[in-house]
Design an enzyme around this catalytic site. Sequence first.
Site, PDB file in Angstrom:
ATOM      1  N   TYR A   1      -2.079   0.051  11.048  1.00 39.63           N
ATOM      2  CA  TYR A   1      -2.232  -0.415   9.651  1.00 39.63           C
ATOM      3  C   TYR A   1      -0.997  -0.029   8.843  1.00 39.63           C
ATOM      4  CZ  TYR A   1      -3.806  -0.970   4.874  1.00 39.63           C
ATOM      5  OH  TYR A   1      -3.884  -1.358   3.557  1.00 39.63           O
TER       6      TYR A   1
ATOM      7  N   SER B   1       0.862  -1.188   0.000  1.00 40.33           N
ATOM      8  CA  SER B   1       0.000   0.000   0.000  1.00 40.33           C
ATOM      9  C   SER B   1       0.892   1.228   0.000  1.00 40.33           C
ATOM     10  CB  SER B   1      -0.867   0.005   1.265  1.00 40.33           C
ATOM     11  OG  SER B   1      -1.505   1.258   1.436  1.00 40.33           O
TER      12      SER B   1
HETATM   13  P1  NDP Z   1     -11.550  -6.350   0.969  1.00 43.19           P
HETATM   14  O1  NDP Z   1     -12.024  -6.137   2.366  1.00 43.19           O
HETATM   15  O2  NDP Z   1     -12.530  -6.158  -0.133  1.00 43.19           O
HETATM   16  O3  NDP Z   1     -10.884  -7.802   0.824  1.00 43.19           O
HETATM   17  C1  NDP Z   1     -10.048  -8.328   1.820  1.00 43.19           C
HETATM   18  C2  NDP Z   1      -9.855  -9.821   1.610  1.00 43.19           C
HETATM   19  O4  NDP Z   1      -8.973 -10.322   2.639  1.00 43.19           O
HETATM   20  C3  NDP Z   1     -11.154 -10.606   1.709  1.00 43.19           C
HETATM   21  O5  NDP Z   1     -11.216 -11.547   0.675  1.00 43.19           O
HETATM   22  C4  NDP Z   1     -11.034 -11.303   3.057  1.00 43.19           C
HETATM   23  O6  NDP Z   1     -11.690 -12.571   3.004  1.00 43.19           O
HETATM   24  C5  NDP Z   1      -9.521 -11.505   3.166  1.00 43.19           C
HETATM   25  N1  NDP Z   1      -9.132 -11.713   4.557  1.00 43.19           N
HETATM   26  C6  NDP Z   1      -9.164 -10.795   5.570  1.00 43.19           C
HETATM   27  N2  NDP Z   1      -8.823 -11.379   6.725  1.00 43.19           N
HETATM   28  C7  NDP Z   1      -8.551 -12.685   6.450  1.00 43.19           C
HETATM   29  C8  NDP Z   1      -8.160 -13.795   7.249  1.00 43.19           C
HETATM   30  N3  NDP Z   1      -7.961 -13.683   8.579  1.00 43.19           N
HETATM   31  N4  NDP Z   1      -7.997 -15.005   6.647  1.00 43.19           N
HETATM   32  C9  NDP Z   1      -8.192 -15.118   5.311  1.00 43.19           C
HETATM   33  N5  NDP Z   1      -8.561 -14.112   4.502  1.00 43.19           N
HETATM   34  C10 NDP Z   1      -8.752 -12.898   5.084  1.00 43.19           C
HETATM   35  O7  NDP Z   1     -10.330  -5.337   0.781  1.00 43.19           O
HETATM   36  P2  NDP Z   1      -9.300  -5.083  -0.431  1.00 43.19           P
HETATM   37  O8  NDP Z   1      -9.605  -5.931  -1.593  1.00 43.19           O
HETATM   38  O9  NDP Z   1      -9.219  -3.621  -0.624  1.00 43.19           O
HETATM   39  O10 NDP Z   1      -7.934  -5.535   0.271  1.00 43.19           O
HETATM   40  C11 NDP Z   1      -7.026  -6.442  -0.308  1.00 43.19           C
HETATM   41  C12 NDP Z   1      -5.605  -5.987   0.045  1.00 43.19           C
HETATM   42  O11 NDP Z   1      -5.345  -4.731  -0.571  1.00 43.19           O
HETATM   43  C13 NDP Z   1      -5.339  -5.798   1.535  1.00 43.19           C
HETATM   44  O12 NDP Z   1      -4.065  -6.353   1.842  1.00 43.19           O
HETATM   45  C14 NDP Z   1      -5.304  -4.283   1.695  1.00 43.19           C
HETATM   46  O13 NDP Z   1      -4.495  -3.886   2.769  1.00 43.19           O
HETATM   47  C15 NDP Z   1      -4.717  -3.877   0.369  1.00 43.19           C
HETATM   48  N6  NDP Z   1      -4.935  -2.496  -0.044  1.00 43.19           N
HETATM   49  C16 NDP Z   1      -6.212  -2.002  -0.183  1.00 43.19           C
HETATM   50  C17 NDP Z   1      -6.397  -0.703  -0.588  1.00 43.19           C
HETATM   51  C18 NDP Z   1      -7.749  -0.085  -0.688  1.00 43.19           C
HETATM   52  O14 NDP Z   1      -7.857   1.163  -0.741  1.00 43.19           O
HETATM   53  N7  NDP Z   1      -8.818  -0.875  -0.750  1.00 43.19           N
HETATM   54  C19 NDP Z   1      -5.242   0.171  -0.930  1.00 43.19           C
HETATM   55  C20 NDP Z   1      -3.961  -0.451  -0.739  1.00 43.19           C
HETATM   56  C21 NDP Z   1      -3.829  -1.736  -0.343  1.00 43.19           C
HETATM   57  P3  NDP Z   1     -12.655 -13.165   4.160  1.00 43.19           P
HETATM   58  O15 NDP Z   1     -13.239 -12.006   4.910  1.00 43.19           O
HETATM   59  O16 NDP Z   1     -13.638 -13.999   3.408  1.00 43.19           O
HETATM   60  O17 NDP Z   1     -11.727 -13.988   4.977  1.00 43.19           O
HETATM   61  C1  8X3 Z   2      -5.173   1.165   1.949  1.00 44.20           C
HETATM   62  C2  8X3 Z   2      -5.376   2.575   1.513  1.00 44.20           C
HETATM   63  O1  8X3 Z   2      -5.419   4.990   2.294  1.00 44.20           O
HETATM   64  O2  8X3 Z   2      -4.989   3.320   3.978  1.00 44.20           O
HETATM   65  O3  8X3 Z   2      -3.885   0.751   2.042  1.00 44.20           O
HETATM   66  O4  8X3 Z   2      -3.297   3.852   2.350  1.00 44.20           O
HETATM   67  S1  8X3 Z   2      -4.724   3.723   2.611  1.00 44.20           S
END
Ligand code: NDP
Ligand code: 8X3
Length: 248
Positions: A148, A135
């Site tokens: 985070y 991120s």
């Molecule tokens: P979502 O919440 O849409 O997806 C998160 C995914 O992680 C889900 O599929 C969830 O599945 C899985 N997950 C969470 N906890 C667990 C666990 N304990 N065991 C197994 N699976 C888990 O968020 P995003 O798609 O946005 O996030 C994906 C990645 O992208 C993350 O690492 C996030 O930090 C990163 N990110 C996101 C950004 C944003 O702005 N959205 C920006 C930068 C990075 P389930 O709940 O079914 O277990």
């Molecule tokens: C997820 C987006 O805004 O927290 O990584 O950097 S932000």
Amino acid sequence: MKKQALITGATSGIGKATALRLAADGWAILATGRRSERLDALQKEIGAAGGQCRTLAFDLRDEQACHDALDAIDRVDLLVNNAGLAAGFEHIDRGATSDWNTMIDTNIKGLLYVTQIIARKMIAAGGGHIVNIGSIAGTEPYENGAVYCATKHAVHALSQAMRADLLADGIRVSEIRPGMVETEFSIVRFHGDRTAADNVYRGVEPLTGDDIAEAIAWITQLPARMNVNEIVLMPSQQACQYYVHRKR
Ligand code: NDP
Ligand code: 8X3
């Protein structure tokens, strides 16, 4: 035989979009997450489009559960370490320690458990590719996001160090570091408060899961001699963590 891609956190957001995109590109998908009904739906969707998908429902914070789910897999050509979350948005003196534990256990320890199991398989097979979803929070810490941001700093450091560790084994390591992507991320961060989540994207056209999947699809089809160490992907209205141009 199709190449196999293991994607953690494929039940939602970036992980789901990546599973659909890579399946369309001809990869056999191993989709993981905790919500098995969503994994079943994803498997059906990929199957209906003529692709291949196996599902593995487990909580990657549980080291033994990671072994139970992953040890028997014969081959993984691509690992996308995507599962992760933010929990809470408070100053350090007010944050809930349970939220901190969840983020550290998922974003750092879970990623490490999965990576070790799969890296050993890749080493035995003579190569592979690991894509970590970091991120911009991995280099730009911000108010109310200390833990985070610390976990994403860890993902950034781990990506660089594992690239060195696995260099001689023919394993490429790439890190994708997005800015705002509209997924379930903010709903999870604000513990289900949709108004607070919507406010994050107010006046901005954020990236989508498909945008990140596009980048993953690109870097994974490059020649084996070529590695993308890192990509920072931003919405056009976000210059960095601190400058967002919101339209009225
Ligand atoms: P979502 O919440 O849409 O997806 C998160 C995914 O992680 C889900 O599929 C969830 O599945 C899985 N997950 C969470 N906890 C667990 C666990 N304990 N065991 C197994 N699976 C888990 O968020 P995003 O798609 O946005 O996030 C994906 C990645 O992208 C993350 O690492 C996030 O930090 C990163 N990110 C996101 C950004 C944003 O702005 N959205 C920006 C930068 C990075 P389930 O709940 O079914 O277990
Ligand atoms: C997820 C987006 O805004 O927290 O990584 O950097 S932000």
